[in-house]
Design a protein around this motif. Sequence first.
Motif, PDB file in Angstrom:
ATOM      1  N   VAL A  73      -8.207 -15.633 -51.000  1.00  0.00           N
ATOM      2  CA  VAL A  73      -7.669 -15.934 -49.668  1.00  0.00           C
ATOM      3  C   VAL A  73      -8.721 -16.666 -48.838  1.00  0.00           C
ATOM      4  N   ASN A  74      -9.951 -16.155 -48.865  1.00  0.00           N
ATOM      5  CA  ASN A  74     -11.045 -16.812 -48.138  1.00  0.00           C
ATOM      6  C   ASN A  74     -11.266 -18.234 -48.629  1.00  0.00           C
ATOM      7  N   LEU A  75     -11.213 -18.414 -49.942  1.00  0.00           N
ATOM      8  CA  LEU A  75     -11.445 -19.734 -50.508  1.00  0.00           C
ATOM      9  C   LEU A  75     -10.365 -20.721 -50.076  1.00  0.00           C
ATOM     10  N   LEU A  76      -9.109 -20.307 -50.200  1.00  0.00           N
ATOM     11  CA  LEU A  76      -8.001 -21.194 -49.856  1.00  0.00           C
ATOM     12  C   LEU A  76      -8.009 -21.564 -48.374  1.00  0.00           C
ATOM     13  N   LEU A  77      -8.233 -20.579 -47.507  1.00  0.00           N
ATOM     14  CA  LEU A  77      -8.205 -20.840 -46.075  1.00  0.00           C
ATOM     15  C   LEU A  77      -9.360 -21.743 -45.633  1.00  0.00           C
ATOM     16  N   GLN A  78     -10.532 -21.579 -46.233  1.00  0.00           N
ATOM     17  CA  GLN A  78     -11.634 -22.446 -45.822  1.00  0.00           C
ATOM     18  C   GLN A  78     -11.427 -23.880 -46.296  1.00  0.00           C
ATOM     19  N   PHE A  92     -10.330 -29.236 -40.033  1.00  0.00           N
ATOM     20  CA  PHE A  92      -9.915 -28.938 -38.660  1.00  0.00           C
ATOM     21  C   PHE A  92     -11.092 -28.422 -37.843  1.00  0.00           C
ATOM     22  N   TYR A  93     -11.865 -27.501 -38.405  1.00  0.00           N
ATOM     23  CA  TYR A  93     -13.015 -26.948 -37.692  1.00  0.00           C
ATOM     24  C   TYR A  93     -14.049 -28.024 -37.388  1.00  0.00           C
ATOM     25  N   LEU A  94     -14.354 -28.868 -38.386  1.00  0.00           N
ATOM     26  CA  LEU A  94     -15.354 -29.909 -38.174  1.00  0.00           C
ATOM     27  C   LEU A  94     -14.920 -30.884 -37.085  1.00  0.00           C
ATOM     28  N   TYR A  95     -13.645 -31.227 -37.087  1.00  0.00           N
ATOM     29  CA  TYR A  95     -13.143 -32.153 -36.065  1.00  0.00           C
ATOM     30  C   TYR A  95     -13.131 -31.485 -34.692  1.00  0.00           C
ATOM     31  N   THR A 104     -15.152 -37.207 -38.007  1.00  0.00           N
ATOM     32  CA  THR A 104     -13.937 -37.581 -38.727  1.00  0.00           C
ATOM     33  C   THR A 104     -14.255 -37.922 -40.177  1.00  0.00           C
ATOM     34  N   ASP A 105     -15.470 -37.602 -40.637  1.00  0.00           N
ATOM     35  CA  ASP A 105     -15.838 -37.877 -42.023  1.00  0.00           C
ATOM     36  C   ASP A 105     -14.916 -37.113 -42.963  1.00  0.00           C
ATOM     37  N   GLU A 106     -14.589 -37.748 -44.032  1.00  0.00           N
ATOM     38  CA  GLU A 106     -13.707 -37.132 -45.014  1.00  0.00           C
ATOM     39  C   GLU A 106     -14.435 -36.013 -45.744  1.00  0.00           C
TER      40      GLU A 106
END
Length: 312
Positions: free
Chosen positions: A131-136, A142-145, A151-153
Motif C-alpha cells: 500500500v505504501n509503495l503504490l501510494l507513493q 503531486f507532492y513535488l509539484y 514539473t520535472d518528470e
Amino acid sequence: MNKTEKLYPLWILLSISLGIGAGQIHLLKNIMADMLIPLLIAMLFFSFLQISFREIGQAFAHRTFFLSSIGINFILTPILAWSIASLILPDEPAVWIGFILLMVTPCTDWYIIFTQMARGNTALSTSILPVNLLLQILLLPFYLYLFTGTTDEIPFTSFIQGAIAILLIPLFTAWLVRLWMGRSGKREKWLAKLHYVPVFLLCTAIIAIFAAHGDLLTENPSLLVRLLTAILLFFTLMFVVARAAGKWLGLSKRDLASFHMTTLARNSPIGLAIAISAFPEEPLVALALVAAPLIELPVLAAAAWIILKLDH
C-alpha cells in the motif's frame, strides 16, 4: 532485551563510520556501489523468511492500523516535511526537493528489520508495504509539484524496477523456501539460528551506502549541518506523534512498535535512485537522500531500543 540488541545503535554508527572510510578508497567505493542492491535483496530475503505468510492475510483486517498509518504517512508527513523545509532550508531549492522527496516516501524495505528489533508485529508491517509503495508512486509527482513547484518528470520505471528487485524477488523467494522447508520443527530451529542475519546484512548495506555516496556529505559541510538538523527534527516529531496516536488508538505493544517503524522510516535507497535519475544535473537533490541514513538509521535503532525499554 539481550546484550546484542542493546548494542544495535552502536553497530549502526560503526557501520556508517566504516562506510565513510571505505568511500575514501576508490576501488572499495566502486565495489560497494555494485553491492548495494544485492545486499538489500539478501537482507529482506532473510527477514521475510522468518515471517509466517499466513499471518499477513490476517494483518490486512487491522483497519485501525492501516487507516492511521496511511493518514500519517500521506497527509500529516508531507505537511510536516514542507513546514520543516520552509523553516530550515528556504534558500536551498535543490536540497528542498531532495528533502521533500525523502520524507513523502515511506520506507518499503529496512523498516521491517527495525520492526523485528523492536519486537513488533512484522506481519502487520509487511502487510502495509504494498500500500505504501503504490501510494507513493501515485502521489509523488503531486507532492513535488505542490510543495516545490517542480514539473520535472518523475521516472516511474525506477519505482517499478526498485519494487521488483528490492521487494518482490526476496518476498517470493522466501515464500518458496518456507514451502520447501515445510512445517517441521527443524524449520523453526533453522530460523532461530538465522535471527541475526538480517541485522548483519543491514549493517553491511549501510557500509555500502556511505562508501558509494558519502562524498556528497564531505563536500557540503555547512549545508549538511542544516540538513541533518531538519532530518533529526522530523524524526523526533514523528516519534512523538506516532506514540501519542498509537496510545490513543489503543494499539497493542507489538502493533505500536510496528506503527512507530511504519511511520518513522523513509525510503532513502529507492529515493536516491530516483533523485539521481530524475535530477542528474542537480547533485544536491541527492544530498538529502544520502544524508538521511546518517540520522535515520541511528534514530530507528535508538527508537527500537527505546520501545523495548518502554513496552517490553
